[in-house]
Scaffold this active site. Sequence first.
Site, PDB file in Angstrom:
ATOM      1  N   GLU A   1     -19.699 -29.953  20.466  1.00 33.86           N
ATOM      2  CA  GLU A   1     -19.415 -29.037  21.488  1.00 33.86           C
ATOM      3  C   GLU A   1     -20.674 -28.255  21.924  1.00 33.86           C
ATOM      4  O   GLU A   1     -20.550 -27.171  22.312  1.00 33.86           O
ATOM      5  CB  GLU A   1     -18.364 -27.876  20.996  1.00 33.86           C
ATOM      6  CG  GLU A   1     -16.942 -28.528  20.820  1.00 33.86           C
ATOM      7  CD  GLU A   1     -16.087 -27.660  19.953  1.00 33.86           C
ATOM      8  OE1 GLU A   1     -15.676 -26.731  20.943  1.00 33.86           O
ATOM      9  OE2 GLU A   1     -15.682 -27.777  18.723  1.00 33.86           O
TER      10      GLU A   1
ATOM     11  N   SER B   1     -12.116 -28.048  21.305  1.00 32.06           N
ATOM     12  CA  SER B   1     -12.323 -28.597  22.730  1.00 32.06           C
ATOM     13  C   SER B   1     -11.725 -29.772  22.972  1.00 32.06           C
ATOM     14  O   SER B   1     -11.885 -30.399  23.808  1.00 32.06           O
ATOM     15  CB  SER B   1     -13.613 -28.552  23.249  1.00 32.06           C
ATOM     16  OG  SER B   1     -14.359 -27.444  23.146  1.00 32.06           O
TER      17      SER B   1
ATOM     18  N   TYR C   1     -13.715 -28.367  30.989  1.00 34.58           N
ATOM     19  CA  TYR C   1     -14.806 -27.524  31.561  1.00 34.58           C
ATOM     20  C   TYR C   1     -15.477 -28.419  32.849  1.00 34.58           C
ATOM     21  O   TYR C   1     -16.538 -28.385  33.055  1.00 34.58           O
ATOM     22  CB  TYR C   1     -15.919 -28.075  30.185  1.00 34.58           C
ATOM     23  CG  TYR C   1     -15.760 -27.396  28.908  1.00 34.58           C
ATOM     24  CD1 TYR C   1     -15.615 -26.123  28.772  1.00 34.58           C
ATOM     25  CD2 TYR C   1     -15.227 -28.190  28.095  1.00 34.58           C
ATOM     26  CE1 TYR C   1     -15.146 -25.468  27.928  1.00 34.58           C
ATOM     27  CE2 TYR C   1     -14.719 -27.462  26.669  1.00 34.58           C
ATOM     28  CZ  TYR C   1     -14.783 -26.081  26.516  1.00 34.58           C
ATOM     29  OH  TYR C   1     -14.509 -25.350  25.436  1.00 34.58           O
TER      30      TYR C   1
ATOM     31  N   ARG D   1      -8.424 -17.205  19.697  1.00 38.02           N
ATOM     32  CA  ARG D   1      -7.272 -17.551  20.690  1.00 38.02           C
ATOM     33  C   ARG D   1      -6.337 -18.555  20.053  1.00 38.02           C
ATOM     34  O   ARG D   1      -6.745 -19.325  19.316  1.00 38.02           O
ATOM     35  CB  ARG D   1      -8.142 -18.321  21.989  1.00 38.02           C
ATOM     36  CG  ARG D   1      -7.079 -18.214  23.349  1.00 38.02           C
ATOM     37  CD  ARG D   1      -7.897 -18.981  24.197  1.00 38.02           C
ATOM     38  NE  ARG D   1      -7.610 -20.376  23.823  1.00 38.02           N
ATOM     39  CZ  ARG D   1      -8.719 -21.434  23.755  1.00 38.02           C
ATOM     40  NH1 ARG D   1      -9.832 -21.071  24.144  1.00 38.02           N
ATOM     41  NH2 ARG D   1      -8.215 -22.565  23.622  1.00 38.02           N
TER      42      ARG D   1
ATOM     43  N   ASP E   1      -3.258 -21.213  20.662  1.00 41.63           N
ATOM     44  CA  ASP E   1      -2.576 -22.124  21.611  1.00 41.63           C
ATOM     45  C   ASP E   1      -1.140 -22.443  20.950  1.00 41.63           C
ATOM     46  O   ASP E   1      -0.891 -22.799  19.866  1.00 41.63           O
ATOM     47  CB  ASP E   1      -3.483 -23.596  21.603  1.00 41.63           C
ATOM     48  CG  ASP E   1      -4.826 -23.295  22.178  1.00 41.63           C
ATOM     49  OD1 ASP E   1      -4.931 -22.133  23.069  1.00 41.63           O
ATOM     50  OD2 ASP E   1      -5.655 -24.043  21.989  1.00 41.63           O
TER      51      ASP E   1
ATOM     52  N   GLU F   1      -2.488 -24.486  17.333  1.00 40.66           N
ATOM     53  CA  GLU F   1      -3.966 -24.238  16.661  1.00 40.66           C
ATOM     54  C   GLU F   1      -4.506 -22.778  17.011  1.00 40.66           C
ATOM     55  O   GLU F   1      -4.187 -22.377  17.809  1.00 40.66           O
ATOM     56  CB  GLU F   1      -4.914 -25.476  16.664  1.00 40.66           C
ATOM     57  CG  GLU F   1      -5.444 -25.680  18.072  1.00 40.66           C
ATOM     58  CD  GLU F   1      -6.269 -26.719  18.320  1.00 40.66           C
ATOM     59  OE1 GLU F   1      -7.291 -26.694  18.358  1.00 40.66           O
ATOM     60  OE2 GLU F   1      -5.633 -27.981  18.350  1.00 40.66           O
TER      61      GLU F   1
ATOM     62  N   ASN G   1      -8.104 -21.051  17.850  1.00 42.86           N
ATOM     63  CA  ASN G   1      -9.595 -21.071  17.909  1.00 42.86           C
ATOM     64  C   ASN G   1     -10.360 -19.907  17.559  1.00 42.86           C
ATOM     65  O   ASN G   1     -10.303 -18.854  18.327  1.00 42.86           O
ATOM     66  CB  ASN G   1      -9.855 -21.513  19.531  1.00 42.86           C
ATOM     67  CG  ASN G   1     -11.244 -21.930  20.062  1.00 42.86           C
ATOM     68  OD1 ASN G   1     -12.046 -21.652  19.141  1.00 42.86           O
ATOM     69  ND2 ASN G   1     -11.477 -22.509  20.795  1.00 42.86           N
TER      70      ASN G   1
ATOM     71  N   GLY H   1     -14.400 -20.416  23.847  1.00 49.22           N
ATOM     72  CA  GLY H   1     -15.341 -20.635  24.886  1.00 49.22           C
ATOM     73  C   GLY H   1     -15.634 -19.101  25.482  1.00 49.22           C
ATOM     74  O   GLY H   1     -14.791 -18.548  25.822  1.00 49.22           O
TER      75      GLY H   1
END
Length: 320
Positions: free
Chosen positions: A23, A149, A215, A254, A256, A269, A271, A275
């Site tokens: 990443e 990602s 992205y 964050r 999900d 999961e 994070n 980002g």
Amino acid sequence: MTAPSGSHRSRRVGVLYGGPSAEREVSLVSGKEVADALRQRGYKGVSLIDVGPDLPAQLRKRRIDVVFNALHGKVGEDGCVQGLLEVMGIPYTGSGVTASALCMDKVLTKEVLVRNRIPTPPYQVLAGKGHVTVKLPLPVVVKPRSEGSSIGVTIVRRQRDVASAVREACRSDRDALVESYVPGKEITVGILNGEALGVTEIRPAKGFYDFKTKYTSGMASHVFPAPLPGPLYRKAMRLAARTCALLGCEGAPRVDFRISPEQRLYALEVNTLPGMTPLSLLPEIAAGVGMDFGNLVERILDRAALKNAAAGQARETANG
């Protein structure tokens, strides 16, 4: 929030970015955005540090007082850099060693979720070598055990494709996590300092929310606030905050989720270092509740700390 004092802004801030993970390119963008935001808000001593084997020397050379961790993926997000900073006595943003390692390992995260009765899709773990047998009904999602990602993630709908998906996932990891695919909506919840900010629905233009879709401008739309019934929206907020608390997350993680057609939430999961790019979800969520990017960055930095009490005491002693 009270604006930081002049002395607060005089601290030498090291923004860690880049690094050796898959990443890297995303992290380079995140780090630059963070550094620019801090400089615009009056921080004079901001250094961008591309993380490599010389990181300890770079931190000493630049006499860094505090680190903003804008790394993504292995080394920067899995507890390695966090452990180094603890040893060096340099406060840093985000989660500590244990929470970082735990959340980076999707299998260990799953075990914590299951033990604490947080709904998550059924799963199994497969090694990249030997005979591959999926016990779950198809379709399934195959992903590396410890990557972010959506790197190496495949949705498998045919039994004959399972082995190749597992091999793809294990190109960057020793194991693959295989979990039941939950049809329906994908949402994410942004957390800041223990409190849920809001919920965004992610709508890929086609396929699923993979690395390219995340992205590349125009390949997905983000709807904030997520158009959910009020009780379900609030439940997602509560469940995300509880998940982060159970895993020991700090800073701005964050979480999900998938929402099934029956309106059931399934945690996927966490994070720990989302980002911070122009297309990233956490800054969008913050903006949706009236917090601009610079304010978000400063609030994250304001909570930078050592997570190990002994390391903090050692630093105070050294500083007299």
